[in-house]
Structure formats: C-alpha cells, structure tokens
Design a protein around this motif. Structure first.
Motif, PDB file in Angstrom:
ATOM      1  N   VAL A   2       0.862  -1.184   0.000  1.00 44.19           N
ATOM      2  CA  VAL A   2       0.000   0.000   0.000  1.00 44.19           C
ATOM      3  C   VAL A   2       0.895   1.230   0.000  1.00 44.19           C
ATOM      4  CG1 VAL A   2      -1.746   1.285   1.271  1.00 44.19           C
ATOM      5  CG2 VAL A   2      -1.799  -1.220   1.228  1.00 44.19           C
ATOM      6  N   VAL A   3       0.711   2.063  -1.012  1.00 42.12           N
ATOM      7  CA  VAL A   3       1.480   3.303  -1.108  1.00 42.12           C
ATOM      8  C   VAL A   3       0.549   4.434  -0.749  1.00 42.12           C
ATOM      9  CG1 VAL A   3       2.817   4.777  -2.635  1.00 42.12           C
ATOM     10  CG2 VAL A   3       2.879   2.297  -2.938  1.00 42.12           C
ATOM     11  N   PRO A   4       0.878   5.162   0.319  1.00 51.38           N
ATOM     12  CA  PRO A   4      -0.017   6.249   0.716  1.00 51.38           C
ATOM     13  C   PRO A   4      -0.032   7.354  -0.344  1.00 51.38           C
ATOM     14  CG  PRO A   4       1.988   6.275   2.029  1.00 51.38           C
ATOM     15  CD  PRO A   4       2.040   5.059   1.172  1.00 51.38           C
ATOM     16  N   VAL A   5      -1.201   7.916  -0.531  1.00 55.12           N
ATOM     17  CA  VAL A   5      -1.349   9.025  -1.471  1.00 55.12           C
ATOM     18  C   VAL A   5      -1.213  10.309  -0.685  1.00 55.12           C
ATOM     19  CG1 VAL A   5      -2.924  10.158  -3.076  1.00 55.12           C
ATOM     20  CG2 VAL A   5      -2.887   7.655  -2.910  1.00 55.12           C
ATOM     21  N   VAL A   6      -0.245  11.109  -1.088  1.00 52.94           N
ATOM     22  CA  VAL A   6      -0.005  12.381  -0.417  1.00 52.94           C
ATOM     23  C   VAL A   6      -0.486  13.487  -1.349  1.00 52.94           C
ATOM     24  CG1 VAL A   6       1.742  13.905   0.602  1.00 52.94           C
ATOM     25  CG2 VAL A   6       2.000  11.401   0.736  1.00 52.94           C
ATOM     26  N   PRO A   7      -1.435  14.273  -0.893  1.00 57.27           N
ATOM     27  CA  PRO A   7      -1.939  15.343  -1.767  1.00 57.27           C
ATOM     28  C   PRO A   7      -0.846  16.381  -2.024  1.00 57.27           C
ATOM     29  CG  PRO A   7      -2.975  15.452   0.396  1.00 57.27           C
ATOM     30  CD  PRO A   7      -2.090  14.251   0.389  1.00 57.27           C
ATOM     31  N   VAL A   8      -0.822  16.887  -3.231  1.00 55.47           N
ATOM     32  CA  VAL A   8       0.142  17.933  -3.593  1.00 55.47           C
ATOM     33  C   VAL A   8      -0.535  19.270  -3.354  1.00 55.47           C
ATOM     34  CG1 VAL A   8       1.491  18.922  -5.467  1.00 55.47           C
ATOM     35  CG2 VAL A   8       1.183  16.434  -5.317  1.00 55.47           C
TER      36      VAL A   8
END
Length: 75
Positions: free
Chosen positions: A66-72
């Motif tokens: 699982v790769v966390p999604v980091v908002p830009v």
C-alpha cells in the motif's frame, strides 16, 4: 477426498516460500471428477516461459504494498 478450491483460473498466486508471480491455469481434477488440491500454474523466469503443478497449501495471493497518497499542495 475432495478439497475445496480457493483459487480459480486466471488468479495470480505466489509460493508461500517466495518466487515469481504465477498464473493459475487449471485445477487438477481426479478421474472421479474431484479437485485434488493441486493447481497447474505458469510464470516467466526472465524471458523463459515455465510451468508446474503446486499443492494449494503452498500458494498464496501476492501482497500488494500500500502506497499512501499524499496530496500535492501548491505553494
């Protein structure tokens, strides 16, 4: 004695001990029509096409990290 099948044709599996992802080609059925707990699988070792038969209890579904999604955030 019949074994309950937990994988189906087309499923991706790996050996519990490690190795490449394999595709389940078929469940091996005995002469009396029962699943015997063995799957026929195929995989590629580099560019080489390979195949083999494996007992159900030696296989598992590959774990996808699982790769966390980091908002830009614009600066």
């Amino acid at each position: 004695m019949a074994v309950k099948s937990i994988y189906k044709t087309g499923d991706l599996v790996i050996l519990k001990s490690g190795g490449p992802e394999m595709t389940v080609n078929e469940k091996i059925i005995t002469h009396n029509g029962e699943f015997n707990g063995i799957y026929s699988c195929t995989w590629f070792a580099g560019k080489k096409y390979s195949h083999g038969r494996f007992p159900q209890d030696t296989l598992m579904i590959p774990v996808v990290p699982v790769v966390p999604v980091v908002p830009v955030v614009p600066v």
